[in-house]
Design a protein around this motif. Sequence first.
Motif, PDB file in Angstrom:
ATOM      1  N   ASN A  56      -6.217  11.824   4.605  1.00  0.00           N
ATOM      2  CA  ASN A  56      -5.143  12.501   5.223  1.00  0.00           C
ATOM      3  C   ASN A  56      -4.598  13.713   4.169  1.00  0.00           C
ATOM      4  OD1 ASN A  56      -2.597  13.221   6.653  1.00  0.00           O
ATOM      5  ND2 ASN A  56      -2.018  11.189   6.512  1.00  0.00           N
ATOM      6  N   MET A  72       0.836  -1.132   0.059  1.00  0.00           N
ATOM      7  CA  MET A  72      -0.089  -0.002   0.167  1.00  0.00           C
ATOM      8  C   MET A  72       0.804   1.289  -0.018  1.00  0.00           C
ATOM      9  SD  MET A  72      -3.154  -0.851   2.552  1.00  0.00           S
ATOM     10  CE  MET A  72      -4.122  -2.216   2.521  1.00  0.00           C
ATOM     11  N   CYS A  82       0.863   8.368   2.272  1.00  0.00           N
ATOM     12  CA  CYS A  82       1.238   8.192   1.002  1.00  0.00           C
ATOM     13  C   CYS A  82       1.851   9.393  -0.060  1.00  0.00           C
ATOM     14  CB  CYS A  82      -0.076   7.320   0.198  1.00  0.00           C
ATOM     15  SG  CYS A  82       0.391   6.590  -1.271  1.00  0.00           S
ATOM     16  N   PRO A 112      -9.641   7.806   7.238  1.00  0.00           N
ATOM     17  CA  PRO A 112      -9.779   9.310   7.312  1.00  0.00           C
ATOM     18  C   PRO A 112      -8.773  10.020   6.268  1.00  0.00           C
ATOM     19  CG  PRO A 112      -9.618   8.438   9.762  1.00  0.00           C
ATOM     20  CD  PRO A 112      -9.316   7.348   8.785  1.00  0.00           C
ATOM     21  N   VAL A 143     -11.924   5.906   1.621  1.00  0.00           N
ATOM     22  CA  VAL A 143     -11.304   7.125   2.025  1.00  0.00           C
ATOM     23  C   VAL A 143     -12.322   8.025   2.393  1.00  0.00           C
ATOM     24  CG1 VAL A 143     -10.602   8.193  -0.130  1.00  0.00           C
ATOM     25  CG2 VAL A 143      -9.292   8.631   1.927  1.00  0.00           C
TER      26      VAL A 143
HETATM   27  N1  SAH Z   1      -2.135   2.022  -5.604  1.00  0.00           N
HETATM   28  C1  SAH Z   1      -2.863   1.023  -4.753  1.00  0.00           C
HETATM   29  C2  SAH Z   1      -2.059   0.847  -3.383  1.00  0.00           C
HETATM   30  C3  SAH Z   1      -1.399   1.923  -2.946  1.00  0.00           C
HETATM   31  S1  SAH Z   1      -2.513   3.152  -2.394  1.00  0.00           S
HETATM   32  C4  SAH Z   1      -4.305   1.266  -4.218  1.00  0.00           C
HETATM   33  O1  SAH Z   1      -4.728   2.517  -4.713  1.00  0.00           O
HETATM   34  O2  SAH Z   1      -4.961   0.531  -3.553  1.00  0.00           O
HETATM   35  C5  SAH Z   1      -2.884   2.546  -0.721  1.00  0.00           C
HETATM   36  C6  SAH Z   1      -3.832   3.198  -0.028  1.00  0.00           C
HETATM   37  O3  SAH Z   1      -3.665   4.452   0.211  1.00  0.00           O
HETATM   38  C7  SAH Z   1      -5.265   3.336  -1.044  1.00  0.00           C
HETATM   39  O4  SAH Z   1      -6.342   2.715  -0.219  1.00  0.00           O
HETATM   40  C8  SAH Z   1      -5.389   5.042  -0.807  1.00  0.00           C
HETATM   41  O5  SAH Z   1      -6.835   5.066  -0.872  1.00  0.00           O
HETATM   42  C9  SAH Z   1      -4.774   5.273   0.356  1.00  0.00           C
HETATM   43  N2  SAH Z   1      -4.693   6.632   0.302  1.00  0.00           N
HETATM   44  C10 SAH Z   1      -3.753   7.253  -0.608  1.00  0.00           C
HETATM   45  N3  SAH Z   1      -3.860   8.731  -0.142  1.00  0.00           N
HETATM   46  C11 SAH Z   1      -4.578   8.960   0.987  1.00  0.00           C
HETATM   47  C12 SAH Z   1      -4.838  10.218   1.739  1.00  0.00           C
HETATM   48  N4  SAH Z   1      -4.131  11.182   1.180  1.00  0.00           N
HETATM   49  N5  SAH Z   1      -5.322   9.916   2.666  1.00  0.00           N
HETATM   50  C13 SAH Z   1      -5.736   8.781   3.182  1.00  0.00           C
HETATM   51  N6  SAH Z   1      -5.477   7.551   2.621  1.00  0.00           N
HETATM   52  C14 SAH Z   1      -4.866   7.554   1.408  1.00  0.00           C
END
Ligand code: SAH
Length: 391
Positions: free
Chosen positions: A331, A195, A374, A329, A297
């Motif tokens: 971020n 993730m 992320c 939540p 999210v």
């Molecule tokens: N590309 C894959 C895995 C990496 S992202 C995917 O999209 O599933 C992993 C997780 O991080 C995803 O579920 C995404 O929703 C979460 N994520 C990314 N940016 C975020 C943010 N700003 N706040 C909360 N969760 C976030």
Amino acid sequence: MSADTSLMPIPGPIDPVPVPRRLTLRADGRVELVGLSKDQIRHELEAAGLEPKQAKLRAKQVWHWTYNRGAIDFAQMSDIAKPQRGWFAERFVISRPDVVEAQVSSDGTRKWLLKTHDGHDFEMVFIPDADRGTLCVSSQVGCTLNCRFCHTGTMQLVRNLEPAEIVGQVMLARDALGEWPSQPEGRMLTNIVMMGMGEPLYNFDNVRDALKIVMDGDGLGLSRRRITLSTSGVVPMMARAGEEIGVNLAVSLHAVTKEIRDEIVPLNRKYGIEQLLEACAAYPGANNARRITFEYVMLKGKNDSDEHARELVRLIRKYRLPAKVNLIPFNPWAGAPYECSDEERIRAFSNIIFEAGISAPIRTPRGRDIDAACGQLKTAAERKRRTRQAA
Ligand code: SAH
Ligand code: SF4
């Protein structure tokens, strides 16, 4: 060597970015052994001139030292004759990604900004909990998919990570946690989630090859039940993920209507919600004991109403999915077009799903003081670097 993924079309609404092939050679001409299977190591040893029988034995020993003992130096390999250790060191390396920055949050979350040998930054996060420790691993530098709430989505894909760089993250975490040799009991790093940065199903071969090493009993020894692969919904690759990797599946659903999911997860324009949920229903190995996780999210006023929660329940029932829902939540990051839903709203949303008999925990944000979401550490580091250069 693994199949040539550069020939694999990258589906999606965004034009594919050319993906360079794996680098097996270091600048000094030596071959990286991390990321290679036992058979691949044997092959490399034969190619370097060892007799087949020798190569087989040495491959077994080198494999064990590399993945079970965490050796990074051939001098440590005490069951290989000394002169031969030198022969190895001239031709091969066992390395880790470079660490640009390592941070520890006040809540124990650790975050690393790492660098590939050709100079690209990517991230890894370790989240300790009372009963487990989860390592969040990256699969790509950047991402092609542009989800609107995701900071990684604002970066262009630079390239796929190699098996060495994916396994290397797990090995680096073991180094940092002092968890060599690999042992089944009492370790801090118990779980892995794909993730971090990138879409793992757009780097299928490398992710598969890396996870095979992570799951090997004489390798890093993590059970497939403790590994979760998260996808934004690359439908054509989901069955293969189940068959060829066999880990738990998480799906970044985030919305229950076409209009909203098209906006926040643009891949939805290519593979719609129905198609995605059908692929989930067909996912090999999913059952009540091994549920599919739907990540959701929470975006204020966008996807967080009671109706959305009820529609989510309806869809899960309609496709008879053994499911749990993770409410995340949002971020926030500078310039993000959304805000996080209020706590009360998230709780109401969770209750509706929970009352339908589906588990819907609200994820506690971790490591906020170190930008542990992320894509954020990479940007924070680049900002700092720019500020330093400007000064
Ligand atoms: N590309 C894959 C895995 C990496 S992202 C995917 O999209 O599933 C992993 C997780 O991080 C995803 O579920 C995404 O929703 C979460 N994520 C990314 N940016 C975020 C943010 N700003 N706040 C909360 N969760 C976030
Ligand atoms: Fe890529 Fe996942 Fe971020 Fe979407 S949420 S942009 S698929 S890393």
